[in-house]
Structure formats: C-alpha cells, structure tokens
Design an enzyme around this catalytic site. Structure first.
Site, PDB file in Angstrom:
ATOM      1  N   ALA A 190       3.265  10.696  -7.646  1.00 23.25           N
ATOM      2  CA  ALA A 190       4.372  11.342  -8.368  1.00 23.25           C
ATOM      3  C   ALA A 190       5.239  10.284  -9.046  1.00 23.25           C
ATOM      4  CB  ALA A 190       5.206  12.187  -7.415  1.00 23.25           C
ATOM      5  N   ASP A 239       0.873  -1.166   0.000  1.00 22.17           N
ATOM      6  CA  ASP A 239       0.000   0.000   0.000  1.00 22.17           C
ATOM      7  C   ASP A 239       0.918   1.225   0.000  1.00 22.17           C
ATOM      8  OD1 ASP A 239      -1.692   2.077   0.558  1.00 22.17           O
ATOM      9  OD2 ASP A 239      -1.869   1.579   2.679  1.00 22.17           O
ATOM     10  N   ASP A 274       7.623  15.820  -3.893  1.00 20.64           N
ATOM     11  CA  ASP A 274       7.638  14.403  -4.286  1.00 20.64           C
ATOM     12  C   ASP A 274       8.457  14.172  -5.558  1.00 20.64           C
ATOM     13  OD1 ASP A 274       5.894  14.158  -2.179  1.00 20.64           O
ATOM     14  OD2 ASP A 274       4.097  14.114  -3.429  1.00 20.64           O
ATOM     15  N   GLY A 327       1.194   7.693   1.076  1.00 17.89           N
ATOM     16  CA  GLY A 327       2.174   8.294   1.983  1.00 17.89           C
ATOM     17  C   GLY A 327       3.588   8.189   1.449  1.00 17.89           C
TER      18      GLY A 327
END
Ligand code: GLA
Length: 417
Positions: free
Chosen positions: A140, A132, A183, A135
C-alpha cells in the site's frame, strides 16, 4: 516531529541526486513522496468485513523521488529491484520487472475513474534501510507513493478518501488481492503520535490524541512507549499467498449463512451486515472452521472498541493486553501465522517492558509488533534477538543483524515534499 524523524535531509538529498541523474533535470526540481509503513495494533483481518480497525504509521517507509516526464511516459528505477520500468499505458500486468505493476496499477486506478493524465513521471523508488517490509503494508505504501506522484505531476487535487479508493482499485482491481482498506487508510490519514481509528463499513474515522491523566501531558504519553518490530526471516508477498483470499471467502461464507438465518439473504455477505445478536443466536450452527472466522471478527471488533477507550485514557497496560489477546485470536480463530512467527510472538510476550504484542499485518509471514516501555526498549530488543536466534538459527541468520529487531517511533501521513 519525533526524535528520529524520517526521512533525514541526507536521504532526501541522495534521492534528489539520483532522479536528477536519471532525468537530466536540476536536483531542486525533484519532488519526493514520503509514504510510511503502518502498524495495526487492533482490528486485524476485519477491514475486509467492514469492521473497526486501529492503526498508526511508523518512521520508516517508501521514498519516491520524481519529476514530471514531459509526456505520458512513466520511467522508473528501484533501490531494491533490478531493471528499468517504462510504460505509458497501464493495460497489462507485466511478468518481467513485476515490481512495476504497482505503478501500472496506480495509472489504471486513476484512469478507470475518468481522470486524463497528460504527464508521466521519471522516478526512483526506495524502501527504508533495506529492511524486510512484509507485514508493514509496503504494497500500500508503494501504491500510494505512485498515486501521489502521478497526481502531483498532473496538478490534481485529490482527497485522502478518494486516494483510499484509488489504492483499493490497485490492490483489489488490478492485482487481485481481496484485502480491505486498512493499510492505505492508515498511510493517508495518520497523524504523528495519534491512533487512527476507522469504521471500514461507513469509512468514518477518528484521529485519537493520547492522554496521560496522571502526568498531565500528551508528550509524556508519546515518550512513554516505543514500537518494537521483530522480523521472522520469512518472506512472501500477499499476492502470492492463497491463504489471505481464502480467509476472506470463509468470512463471507459465515456472513452468508448468518444473513440467511435471519431472513436477510439479499444483503451483501460481509460480517458487518450481521447483527451481534444474530451471530450469538446462530453461531453454534456454523461449520467449525467458519465459526472460528466469525468468532475472530466479532471478538476483534469488541477488542478494538475497548482498545480505543484504553488509548483515550492513556492506559497502555490495558491497550497492550488487548493487542496480545488479538494476537491469540489471529492464531487460534483466524488461523494465520506459522511456527516461527508464533514463536517470535511468544518471545515478545516474555520480553521485558512489553505491554502487548501480535503478528503485524496479515501475519502469514513477515514480522511481529510490540508496544514496549520506552525505557526498556533496548533491553527488550536484545532479549528478542537472543531468544529468536536460539530457536530459529537458520531464519535468524538470514536477517541483517541491524534490522532483525527495530525500535521505531510513530510516523506521520504520506505527503509530497
Ligand atoms: C493486510 C491487508 C489488510 C488487512 C491486514 C490484516 O495488511 O492488506 O487489508 O486485512 O492484512 O489486518
């Protein structure tokens, strides 16, 4: 490269075979974009206000295998999502097969700056180990993967700084998220084992090699810590979360007020345009919520500057304490997070060998990160797994047992191989 280098030869081979099947071309013709996920130890939520951020990539991320399609069509399949995406024009965001919108956004970003693309791609995209990735800046990583693939297929030579801007166009322009450039800068500029540090106002950046004064070697320093990622089981894409854009607007409100108070109302309302002295002189006049957002910005900028010094001198203890302080400011001043994520952060703080921990990324869902003493990483991971399961059994049971807590290594920048 690190001990656990990513991608492995097997992963690359599998990817080449998949694209070869899809396109009918030889596996040797398939190129692969490696686009890593990132962590941001210091500098959370200040990139959109032009603050200073620090980041590094990890040895997990997105792989995109592709061949030029021979015409302008883009054809994509995904390891995580159903359906096949096909288009040759980026114009509309499509509701069906939504995952294809990052690729449409990449084409849009390149075309909107006058590039004429004559080649599309036939590609297969896949995230690391089915973990997953909320975060960890998966959006990006995906956007950059499509940019690099389209540029490679069209023999374009693009600098990392231009790609930072193209990815900004995908996220801000095409998808409507008002995020900053942290990012994509991390993904495009990182170097193995170094800390990438960027002033998001001027876009000047530094790649900081770690030093270990006592033991006299950079290698010692890199081996002395690991990156621990602990997943909460809460999932939600940032583009579906109004909280992110709402905080950006609150920061802008603070900037507007402070710029007006100092007679600079004509300047762009970003907190980087407000002098620290002006903030100190007028902070008590801000509305309470707006004051908290400004407090996060100014204290986080200072923590980032201190953290760079600690990193440069190889002081992981001080670096870690700053990460934890940054996490507290995200909770109390920036007010992101949620009960399970805050609990997970607290568990990480107590785990053996942890130098410091905080939410990773936007911190509304997803995971927490910690820097941990390499020799105690396994012990810390078991502790976190056990304690989180006790506090949040339902969420924890939704996580894949192998990837609920991950011990990662630093990574490199995005590239085509
Ligand atoms: C998300 C955004 C970034 C940054 C971080 C928080 O990852 O995409 O621009 O604001 O959250 O630091």
């Amino acid at each position: 490269m690190g001990e656990f280098s990513w991608p492995t030869e097997d992963q690359l081979k599998e990817m080449r075979n998949k694209v070869s099947e899809m396109s009918g071309r030889d596996a040797e013709e398939v190129r692969v974009v490696v686009s890593p996920y990132r962590i941001c130890p210091l500098g959370a939520h200040i990139d959109h206000q032009g603050g200073t951020v620090s980041a590094m990539t990890i040895n997990k991320g997105i792989l995109l295998g592709f061949v030029p399609s021979g015409d302008t069509e883009v054809v994509l399949r995904s390891g995580q999502f159903d359906g096949e995406v096909r288009f040759s024009d980026s114009a509309k965001i499509k509701e069906e097969c939504k995952w294809g919108n990052y690729a449409r956004g990449a084409l849009y970003a390149l075309q909107s700056r006058g590039n004429i693309l004559t080649e599309g791609i036939i590609g297969y995209i896949c995230g690391s180990d089915n973990l997953d990735s909320s975060g960890l800046s998966s959006s990006a990583a995906v956007g950059i993967a499509y940019l690099l693939a389209l540029e490679s297929a069209n023999d374009m030579n693009v600098t990392p700084l231009d790609n930072i801007e193209y990815d900004r166009l995908i996220e801000n322009g095409y998808l409507g998220l008002r995020n900053g450039i942290l990012d994509q800068s991390a993904i495009l500029l990182s170097r193995y084992g170094c800390l990438m540090c960027m002033d998001c106002k001027s876009k000047e950046y530094e790649i900081i090699q770690p030093r270990e004064p006592q033991n006299g070697g950079e290698t010692e320093f890199k081996k002395s810590y690991k990156i621990l990622l602990a997943f909460s089981g809460l999932r939600c894409a940032l583009t579906n979360n109004p909280g992110y854009n709402c905080r950006v607007a609150e920061c802008q409100e603070a900037a507007k007020f402070l710029l007006c108070a100092s007679g600079k109302a004509e300047m762009e309302p970003r907190l980087c345009n407000v002098e620290e002295e002006v903030y100190e002189a007028h902070k008590s006049e801000l509305e309470p919520i707006i004051a908290k957002r400004a407090q996060h910005y100014f204290t986080e900028n200072r923590r980032a500057a201190k953290g760079l010094k600690a990193w440069k001198s190889g002081n992981l203890e001080d670096f870690g304490k700053l990460i934890s302080a940054s996490g507290l400011s995200s909770i109390h001043n920036y007010e992101c997070g949620s009960e399970p994520l805050i609990q997970l952060n607290e568990i990480l703080q107590r785990a053996p060998g942890v130098f410091g921990a905080r939410f990773s990324g936007a911190g509304f869902r997803g995971c927490c990160l910690a820097l941990v003493d390499a020799d105690r990483a396994e012990e810390a991971a078991s502790y976190v797994r056990r304690e989180y399961f006790e506090l949040q059994p339902e969420l924890a049971s939704q996580l894949n047992a192998d990837s609920a807590v991950l011990i990662c290594e630093p990574g490199d920048s995005a590239r085509v191989i």
